[in-house]
Design a protein around this motif. Structure first.
Motif, PDB file in Angstrom:
ATOM      1  N   SER A  17       0.829  -1.245  -0.060  1.00  0.00           N
ATOM      2  CA  SER A  17      -0.111  -0.161   0.048  1.00  0.00           C
ATOM      3  C   SER A  17       0.892   1.327  -0.434  1.00  0.00           C
ATOM      4  CB  SER A  17      -0.682  -0.560   1.271  1.00  0.00           C
ATOM      5  OG  SER A  17      -2.313  -1.124   1.219  1.00  0.00           O
ATOM      6  N   LEU A  18       0.503   2.353  -1.558  1.00  0.00           N
ATOM      7  CA  LEU A  18       0.774   3.390  -0.492  1.00  0.00           C
ATOM      8  C   LEU A  18      -0.139   4.569  -0.458  1.00  0.00           C
ATOM      9  CD1 LEU A  18       3.458   3.582  -3.481  1.00  0.00           C
ATOM     10  CD2 LEU A  18       3.693   3.726  -0.725  1.00  0.00           C
ATOM     11  N   ARG A  19      -0.160   5.960  -0.151  1.00  0.00           N
ATOM     12  CA  ARG A  19      -0.965   7.321  -0.338  1.00  0.00           C
ATOM     13  C   ARG A  19      -0.674   8.347  -0.500  1.00  0.00           C
ATOM     14  NH1 ARG A  19      -3.869  10.145   5.036  1.00  0.00           N
ATOM     15  NH2 ARG A  19      -2.025  11.430   5.976  1.00  0.00           N
ATOM     16  N   LEU A  20      -1.551   9.042  -1.384  1.00  0.00           N
ATOM     17  CA  LEU A  20      -0.987   9.785  -2.193  1.00  0.00           C
ATOM     18  C   LEU A  20      -1.319  10.857  -1.712  1.00  0.00           C
ATOM     19  CD1 LEU A  20      -0.297   8.947  -5.729  1.00  0.00           C
ATOM     20  CD2 LEU A  20       1.080   8.788  -3.576  1.00  0.00           C
ATOM     21  N   ALA A  45      -9.022   8.439 -10.707  1.00  0.00           N
ATOM     22  CA  ALA A  45     -10.403   9.385  -9.951  1.00  0.00           C
ATOM     23  C   ALA A  45      -9.586  10.353 -10.069  1.00  0.00           C
ATOM     24  CB  ALA A  45      -9.624   7.963  -8.366  1.00  0.00           C
ATOM     25  N   GLY A  46     -11.737  10.304  -9.432  1.00  0.00           N
ATOM     26  CA  GLY A  46     -11.534  12.103  -8.451  1.00  0.00           C
ATOM     27  C   GLY A  46     -12.330  12.350  -7.663  1.00  0.00           C
ATOM     28  N   ILE A  47     -12.633  13.386  -7.317  1.00  0.00           N
ATOM     29  CA  ILE A  47     -13.297  13.322  -5.921  1.00  0.00           C
ATOM     30  C   ILE A  47     -14.161  15.233  -6.262  1.00  0.00           C
ATOM     31  CG2 ILE A  47     -12.023  14.209  -4.825  1.00  0.00           C
ATOM     32  CD1 ILE A  47     -12.715  12.811  -2.305  1.00  0.00           C
ATOM     33  N   ASP A  48     -15.498  14.950  -5.715  1.00  0.00           N
ATOM     34  CA  ASP A  48     -15.483  16.567  -6.561  1.00  0.00           C
ATOM     35  C   ASP A  48     -16.102  17.726  -5.117  1.00  0.00           C
ATOM     36  OD1 ASP A  48     -18.899  15.131  -6.046  1.00  0.00           O
ATOM     37  OD2 ASP A  48     -17.794  15.333  -4.353  1.00  0.00           O
ATOM     38  N   TRP A  49     -16.472  18.965  -5.194  1.00  0.00           N
ATOM     39  CA  TRP A  49     -16.711  19.441  -4.321  1.00  0.00           C
ATOM     40  C   TRP A  49     -16.851  18.907  -2.898  1.00  0.00           C
ATOM     41  CZ3 TRP A  49     -15.298  24.203  -5.113  1.00  0.00           C
ATOM     42  CH2 TRP A  49     -15.180  25.265  -3.579  1.00  0.00           C
ATOM     43  N   SER A  50     -17.667  18.198  -2.690  1.00  0.00           N
ATOM     44  CA  SER A  50     -18.258  17.436  -1.118  1.00  0.00           C
ATOM     45  C   SER A  50     -17.721  16.026  -0.837  1.00  0.00           C
ATOM     46  CB  SER A  50     -19.939  17.266  -2.052  1.00  0.00           C
ATOM     47  OG  SER A  50     -20.011  16.660  -2.494  1.00  0.00           O
ATOM     48  N   PHE A  65     -10.067   8.042  -2.557  1.00  0.00           N
ATOM     49  CA  PHE A  65      -9.880   8.845  -3.049  1.00  0.00           C
ATOM     50  C   PHE A  65     -10.747   9.749  -1.497  1.00  0.00           C
ATOM     51  CE2 PHE A  65      -8.722  12.515  -4.396  1.00  0.00           C
ATOM     52  CZ  PHE A  65      -9.238  13.111  -5.724  1.00  0.00           C
ATOM     53  N   SER A  66     -10.307  10.461  -1.110  1.00  0.00           N
ATOM     54  CA  SER A  66     -10.716  11.174  -0.195  1.00  0.00           C
ATOM     55  C   SER A  66     -10.214  13.108   0.255  1.00  0.00           C
ATOM     56  CB  SER A  66     -10.681  10.701   1.462  1.00  0.00           C
ATOM     57  OG  SER A  66      -9.248  10.430   1.784  1.00  0.00           O
ATOM     58  N   ARG A  67     -11.344  13.580   1.031  1.00  0.00           N
ATOM     59  CA  ARG A  67     -10.511  14.839   1.334  1.00  0.00           C
ATOM     60  C   ARG A  67     -10.707  15.579   2.150  1.00  0.00           C
ATOM     61  NH1 ARG A  67     -13.274  18.409  -3.728  1.00  0.00           N
ATOM     62  NH2 ARG A  67     -11.365  19.110  -2.447  1.00  0.00           N
ATOM     63  N   ASP A  68      -9.844  16.366   2.507  1.00  0.00           N
ATOM     64  CA  ASP A  68      -9.901  17.168   4.112  1.00  0.00           C
ATOM     65  C   ASP A  68     -10.393  18.482   3.277  1.00  0.00           C
ATOM     66  OD1 ASP A  68      -9.377  18.252   6.520  1.00  0.00           O
ATOM     67  OD2 ASP A  68      -8.180  17.245   7.282  1.00  0.00           O
ATOM     68  N   ASN A  69     -11.452  19.382   3.604  1.00  0.00           N
ATOM     69  CA  ASN A  69     -11.102  20.536   2.730  1.00  0.00           C
ATOM     70  C   ASN A  69     -11.049  21.409   3.974  1.00  0.00           C
ATOM     71  OD1 ASN A  69     -12.849  19.767   0.806  1.00  0.00           O
ATOM     72  ND2 ASN A  69     -14.564  19.576   2.397  1.00  0.00           N
ATOM     73  N   ALA A  70     -10.784  21.297   5.576  1.00  0.00           N
ATOM     74  CA  ALA A  70      -9.769  22.441   5.785  1.00  0.00           C
ATOM     75  C   ALA A  70      -9.081  22.372   5.740  1.00  0.00           C
ATOM     76  CB  ALA A  70     -10.104  21.395   7.790  1.00  0.00           C
ATOM     77  N   LYS A  71      -7.910  21.444   5.419  1.00  0.00           N
ATOM     78  CA  LYS A  71      -6.876  21.478   4.779  1.00  0.00           C
ATOM     79  C   LYS A  71      -6.424  21.250   3.401  1.00  0.00           C
ATOM     80  CE  LYS A  71      -4.744  18.489   8.425  1.00  0.00           C
ATOM     81  NZ  LYS A  71      -3.477  16.913   9.227  1.00  0.00           N
ATOM     82  N   GLN A  77      -5.417   7.038  -1.316  1.00  0.00           N
ATOM     83  CA  GLN A  77      -4.766   5.447  -0.739  1.00  0.00           C
ATOM     84  C   GLN A  77      -5.297   4.283  -1.804  1.00  0.00           C
ATOM     85  OE1 GLN A  77      -4.021   4.852   2.564  1.00  0.00           O
ATOM     86  NE2 GLN A  77      -3.814   2.669   2.331  1.00  0.00           N
ATOM     87  N   MET A  78      -3.450   3.978  -1.813  1.00  0.00           N
ATOM     88  CA  MET A  78      -3.734   2.434  -3.168  1.00  0.00           C
ATOM     89  C   MET A  78      -2.971   0.838  -2.152  1.00  0.00           C
ATOM     90  SD  MET A  78      -1.563   4.970  -5.735  1.00  0.00           S
ATOM     91  CE  MET A  78      -0.673   5.359  -4.806  1.00  0.00           C
ATOM     92  N   ASN A  79      -3.650   0.502  -2.232  1.00  0.00           N
ATOM     93  CA  ASN A  79      -4.045  -0.368  -1.116  1.00  0.00           C
ATOM     94  C   ASN A  79      -3.819  -1.940  -2.553  1.00  0.00           C
ATOM     95  OD1 ASN A  79      -4.598   0.340   1.028  1.00  0.00           O
ATOM     96  ND2 ASN A  79      -7.047   0.455   0.849  1.00  0.00           N
ATOM     97  N   SER A  80      -3.550  -3.566  -1.988  1.00  0.00           N
ATOM     98  CA  SER A  80      -3.352  -4.061  -3.304  1.00  0.00           C
ATOM     99  C   SER A  80      -2.594  -4.226  -4.882  1.00  0.00           C
ATOM    100  CB  SER A  80      -4.676  -4.814  -3.108  1.00  0.00           C
ATOM    101  OG  SER A  80      -5.734  -5.345  -1.841  1.00  0.00           O
ATOM    102  N   LEU A  81      -1.552  -3.296  -4.298  1.00  0.00           N
ATOM    103  CA  LEU A  81      -0.965  -2.671  -5.756  1.00  0.00           C
ATOM    104  C   LEU A  81       0.029  -3.904  -6.510  1.00  0.00           C
ATOM    105  CD1 LEU A  81       1.234   0.296  -3.434  1.00  0.00           C
ATOM    106  CD2 LEU A  81      -0.871   0.320  -5.991  1.00  0.00           C
ATOM    107  N   LYS A  82      -0.422  -3.577  -7.752  1.00  0.00           N
ATOM    108  CA  LYS A  82       0.602  -4.266  -8.477  1.00  0.00           C
ATOM    109  C   LYS A  82       1.073  -3.860  -9.583  1.00  0.00           C
ATOM    110  CE  LYS A  82      -4.904  -5.874  -9.203  1.00  0.00           C
ATOM    111  NZ  LYS A  82      -5.600  -6.074 -10.034  1.00  0.00           N
TER     112      LYS A  82
END
Length: 119
Positions: A17-20, A45-50, A65-71, A77-82
């Protein structure tokens, strides 16, 4: 001027796993793209405003794919990488509330971070 600062790439063994991370100057809809040697850049992957994510079929169920809007920061988060996940990963931002899957729908790009999956 918009800056996107990426971090978190590296070398990992298959199945690992890796997290970008990608920090922006303000909130945008965001995306991750990748480009492997000799191949065209592709949507990951993409993530919208909310915070609603959307994934390419090749990573569905393995990447989150997740977001922290405060930051003003997004995370992939990439798991089971190939080995096929090996590529330069680019963070991108767009002035739109919705997710985009096309390169030309994004307005700003990061410098890229290398992800290598190899034993």
């Amino acid at each position: 001027q918009v800056q996107l600062v990426e971090s978190g790439g590296g070398l990992v063994q298959p199945g690992g796993s890796l997290r970008l991370s990608c920090a922006a100057s303000r909130r945008y809809s965001m995306g991750w793209f990748r480009q492997a040697p000799g191949k065209e850049r592709e949507f990951v992957a993409g993530i919208d405003w909310s915070g609603g994510p959307y994934y390419a079929d090749s990573v569905q169920g393995r990447f989150t794919f997740s977001r922290d809007n405060a930051k003003n920061t997004v995370y992939l988060q990439m798991n089971s990488l190939k080995p096929d996940d090996t590529a330069v990963y680019y963070c991108a931002a767009r002035n739109n509330y919705a997710v985009g899957t096309r390169e030309d729908s994004y307005d700003y790009w990061g410098q890229g971070t290398q992800v290598t999956v190899s034993s």
